[in-house]
Design an enzyme around this catalytic site. Sequence first.
Site, PDB file in Angstrom:
ATOM      1  CE  LYS A 109       0.425  -7.417   5.126  1.00 14.65           C
ATOM      2  NZ  LYS A 109       0.198  -5.952   5.028  1.00 14.65           N
TER       3      LYS A 109
ATOM      4  CB  SER B  85       0.976  -5.262   1.252  1.00 16.09           C
ATOM      5  OG  SER B  85       0.862  -4.822   2.594  1.00 16.09           O
TER       6      SER B  85
ATOM      7  CB  SER C 119      -1.235  -2.533   3.410  1.00 11.76           C
ATOM      8  OG  SER C 119      -0.318  -2.336   2.383  1.00 11.76           O
TER       9      SER C 119
HETATM   10  N1  GLN Z   1       1.012   0.344  -1.215  1.00 10.08           N
HETATM   11  C1  GLN Z   1       1.787   1.042  -0.239  1.00 10.08           C
HETATM   12  C2  GLN Z   1       3.240   0.690  -0.373  1.00 10.08           C
HETATM   13  O1  GLN Z   1       3.550  -0.024  -1.259  1.00 10.08           O
HETATM   14  C3  GLN Z   1       1.270   0.745   1.135  1.00 10.08           C
HETATM   15  C4  GLN Z   1       1.706  -0.560   1.648  1.00 10.08           C
HETATM   16  C5  GLN Z   1       1.259  -0.819   3.054  1.00 10.08           C
HETATM   17  O2  GLN Z   1       0.395  -0.134   3.594  1.00 10.08           O
HETATM   18  N2  GLN Z   1       1.935  -1.765   3.679  1.00 10.08           N
HETATM   19  O3  GLN Z   1       4.071   1.096   0.365  1.00 10.08           O
END
Ligand code: GLN
Length: 455
Positions: free
Chosen positions: A53, A128, A152
């Site tokens: 990532k 994400s 994410s």
């Molecule tokens: N969807 C969540 C957010 O927008 C989690 C994102 C993540 O785990 N990086 O914060």
Amino acid sequence: MTTLAKAAHAVGAIQELENGGAPLNAFLAVAHPESLAVANSEGLLAGIPLAVKDNLATTGFDTTCGSKVLEGYRSPYESTVVRRAKAAGAVVVGKTNLDEFAMGSSTENSAYGPTLNPHDRSRVPGGSSGGSAAAVAAGLVPMALGSDTGGSVRQPAAFCGIVGIKPTYGRVSRYGLVAYASSLDQVGTLGRTVTDAARLLQVVSGYDERDATSDERPVPDLLGAVGRGVEGLVIGVPNEYLPDGLDPALRDLVNTALRELEEAGAKIRRVSLPHTRYAIPCYYVLAPAEASSNLSRYDGVRYGVRCAEADLISMYQGTRSTGLGIEVKRRIMLGTYALSAGYYDEYYGTAQRARRMITEDFRSVFDDGVDALFTPTSPTPAFKIGERMDDPMEMYLSDVFTVTANLAGIPGISVPIGSIRGLPVGGQVLAPWWQEDQMLAIAGELETRIQGAEA
Ligand code: GLN
């Protein structure tokens, strides 16, 4: 094939797909074939092509975090997880797309365009870590690294029909993971199988003196845990994770998975985690609060893009208003507000207290003899690209079953439990702190028992 040939083949396959007529946009950068090298041909990951990532510092690649503000940014050092994976023989074949600074649940917040779900290209891969999940699901790499602050790794794994693990907070070093919300961030692993995701986790886990929150506890035999079975385990099913309005097809898949676990010798027990309803508001105060502080460093002085202006303040303003995307700015504003004098206790303080209550909910069921919990990973399968972009609240609700593990710091895994109308669905196993092995035993059992259940 020689150990290097596999990686070279993966790079070729990525280039062919991403430069062809129907790209997934899973990768932001792909390795040059001449730069590939296996550092250890005897290691646990010898010759394995690995996708990383793009919020993990990786030498030889840019680290953009899916943001314009870090376009062209090269980290002078390597994240501990990437260093460990390479030392075990993995070959980094590319950096994957993500929501800008890991803020989002669909990968649509990337400044470099959305990633598509390989199961249905009109849909999101989740987020994400959507690029990592799509790359694994498309068969481009067997495993990938992601990060999980509120779901994410687990939610994109569920949307793409693969396995995703978020370890206990402190199990894996965050050194070189670009900070979003430091008290919640944890590096996680994605794989086509439970064993693949566990193998990568085994390699990257363990104490690191460069991360003050990393823990000294020894890492259990994670790989060995996968085939251990579930005989005698008590698996709790929290009522709050199967609410009245839940899609009946999803409820059926969850029940099928529970029956399989019961048949394998586990005891299923209904439990309650009464403060679950505070999880989303709590998370969406704390995560932006931490982000507003962490992201203050992107001011054009030290990193990436600089907007040239006559004076310093205009340079800061220009850099931040043109370099950061709309969701990131929304979070910075929310977080700054929640931390401001006069509102600090009302918002940040209240959210901290809610976090404590959510954590205590978990502690009390685990103290009461429950070995692990089972829930859906996400309330829906992958949604359409664009469907939730105008409604941040709707987007935030995709995380309702995943943020609690980050708030409490416990480990979680998403494992495929079937599909609904052709779209993959994940089941989530949550375990007590430091018991990733227990969680992997349950996920491994589900994987062998559930093959392509359709609801
Ligand atoms: N969807 C969540 C957010 O927008 C989690 C994102 C993540 O785990 N990086 O914060």
